[in-house]
Design an enzyme around this catalytic site. Sequence first.
Site, PDB file in Angstrom:
ATOM      1  N   PHE A 186       0.864  -1.170  -0.011  1.00 58.20           N
ATOM      2  CA  PHE A 186       0.048  -0.039   0.075  1.00 58.20           C
ATOM      3  C   PHE A 186       0.777   1.197   0.122  1.00 58.20           C
ATOM      4  O   PHE A 186       1.643   1.483   0.947  1.00 58.20           O
ATOM      5  CB  PHE A 186      -1.066  -0.172   1.348  1.00 58.20           C
ATOM      6  CG  PHE A 186      -1.936   1.065   1.303  1.00 58.20           C
ATOM      7  CD1 PHE A 186      -3.203   1.040   0.340  1.00 58.20           C
ATOM      8  CD2 PHE A 186      -1.628   2.313   1.654  1.00 58.20           C
ATOM      9  CE1 PHE A 186      -3.873   2.107   0.384  1.00 58.20           C
ATOM     10  CE2 PHE A 186      -2.672   3.291   1.893  1.00 58.20           C
ATOM     11  CZ  PHE A 186      -3.764   3.471   0.831  1.00 58.20           C
TER      12      PHE A 186
ATOM     13  N   ASP B  61       9.165   2.590   1.793  1.00 63.69           N
ATOM     14  CA  ASP B  61       8.084   3.427   2.225  1.00 63.69           C
ATOM     15  C   ASP B  61       7.997   2.833   3.868  1.00 63.69           C
ATOM     16  O   ASP B  61       7.770   1.956   4.040  1.00 63.69           O
ATOM     17  CB  ASP B  61       6.774   2.893   1.412  1.00 63.69           C
ATOM     18  CG  ASP B  61       5.486   3.594   1.867  1.00 63.69           C
ATOM     19  OD1 ASP B  61       5.635   3.970   3.045  1.00 63.69           O
ATOM     20  OD2 ASP B  61       4.548   3.260   1.210  1.00 63.69           O
TER      21      ASP B  61
ATOM     22  N   LYS C 299       2.727   9.799   8.717  1.00 61.11           N
ATOM     23  CA  LYS C 299       1.965   9.404   9.616  1.00 61.11           C
ATOM     24  C   LYS C 299       2.183   9.838  11.083  1.00 61.11           C
ATOM     25  O   LYS C 299       2.023  11.009  11.328  1.00 61.11           O
ATOM     26  CB  LYS C 299       1.738   7.819   9.604  1.00 61.11           C
ATOM     27  CG  LYS C 299       0.878   7.428   8.717  1.00 61.11           C
ATOM     28  CD  LYS C 299       0.731   5.909   8.917  1.00 61.11           C
ATOM     29  CE  LYS C 299      -0.413   5.180   7.909  1.00 61.11           C
ATOM     30  NZ  LYS C 299      -1.849   5.257   8.406  1.00 61.11           N
TER      31      LYS C 299
HETATM   32  C1  LIG Z   1       2.962   2.138   3.737  1.00 59.62           C
HETATM   33  C2  LIG Z   1       1.865   3.442   3.633  1.00 59.62           C
HETATM   34  N1  LIG Z   1       2.302   4.202   2.669  1.00 59.62           N
HETATM   35  C3  LIG Z   1       1.408   5.351   2.218  1.00 59.62           C
HETATM   36  C4  LIG Z   1       0.452   5.602   2.852  1.00 59.62           C
HETATM   37  C5  LIG Z   1      -0.324   6.487   2.320  1.00 59.62           C
HETATM   38  O1  LIG Z   1      -0.136   7.767   3.404  1.00 59.62           O
HETATM   39  P1  LIG Z   1      -1.095   8.958   3.294  1.00 59.62           P
HETATM   40  O2  LIG Z   1      -2.549   8.369   4.044  1.00 59.62           O
HETATM   41  O3  LIG Z   1      -0.819  10.044   4.294  1.00 59.62           O
HETATM   42  O4  LIG Z   1      -1.341   9.814   2.136  1.00 59.62           O
HETATM   43  C6  LIG Z   1      -0.035   4.796   4.033  1.00 59.62           C
HETATM   44  C7  LIG Z   1      -1.199   5.128   4.665  1.00 59.62           C
HETATM   45  O5  LIG Z   1      -1.653   4.058   5.367  1.00 59.62           O
HETATM   46  C8  LIG Z   1       0.976   3.690   4.306  1.00 59.62           C
HETATM   47  O6  LIG Z   1       0.507   2.765   5.261  1.00 59.62           O
END
Ligand SMILES: Cc1ncc(COP(=O)(O)O)c(C=O)c1O
Length: 357
Positions: free
Chosen positions: A92, A177, A206
Amino acid sequence: MFKSGIAVCSLGHCHPAVTAAVKTQVEKLVHVSNLYYTEPQTELAELLVENSFGDKVFMANSGAEVNEAAIKLARIASAEGRHEILTLAGSFHGRTLATLAATGQPKFHKGFEPLPQGFKHIAFEDLERLEKSISPATCAIMCEPLQGEGGVRPLGPDYLKKIRALCDQHDLLLIFDEIQTGMGRTGTLFAYQQLGIVPDIMTMAKALGNGLPIGALVTTNEVAGSFVPGTHGSTFGGNPVGAAAAVATMKVMLADGFLAGVQEKGDYLSRSLQNLVGQFPDFITEVRGLGLLKGLVMSEPGAERGTDIVNVLFDRGYLINFAGNVALRFAPPLTVSFDEIDELVGALTEVVADIFP
Ligand SMILES: Cc1ncc(COP(=O)(O)O)c(C=O)c1O
């Protein structure tokens, strides 16, 4: 309580150090164009560089936005014609069009096609397929060191080492990520610091501002050289209030003993959850995860009731969620106490016993 909204309020709601920093900052300066540096932004960049492999930092407002920046950076830093990024099934990476295209879960794509091109999703742990998918157009491999939304699924040090080796062998950039795993969540400031490999680009958001919207990308001088003023930008990225919150958050996390405490409480949570695997082996198969990001993996019949467990616990005042339709996810504030862990596991055991008598 055991979700931190999700993995955001890692110091709990309204931590006094963060609240004080935000209050002070809103009385001083809330915005200035990114044509200029601000003190909190500079202090945050210094803290991130001192405490990671990074030499340079780019700031934005959210996870998806810093992942977009990572995708753009990987493309522009690579030789002409190389633009494709390999990501993993179950990953994700966000909900903007490019980060959605990077996300290896078709359920999130539905209804938004056509998605931007240049992403290939490779089956989890299929290194042979990963290598075969590398073409002259490939510029990077992007992954989470532990898939959060995908069901709290760690990639494991050996798998990650092999991914790093593939990147070195084929001259690809490795993008981590760490939006969910970063900022102390796994017991080290960043997960890569306990996994024996170093990425080339890393994103975080986050928990960075403990609830204020801010994201950051760190990378090496060599890679960063491709982003010059004007190549990429954001009006609000790294705004002074978010940056002040992030500085205060990081200082708490970097204080002596904090991260060791996360590790200790994470191990305790694992051991406590492990008892449920022993008690309900037909429905619960495994505890996995790192630090205070843990998943209780359900068997197929168990998973059918995963959402019911979440809902009943909600009624009892405990917030968890069911990630990737496979694991109950626990991401408490890093300040959680051992007693609170006992309370949660006690309530969970009662709920599971009611649902799976
Ligand atoms: C691993 C990861 N990458 C990207 C995101 C996206 O972040 P945002 O919701 O701040 O755009 C999330 C959100 O849950 C995530 O867990």
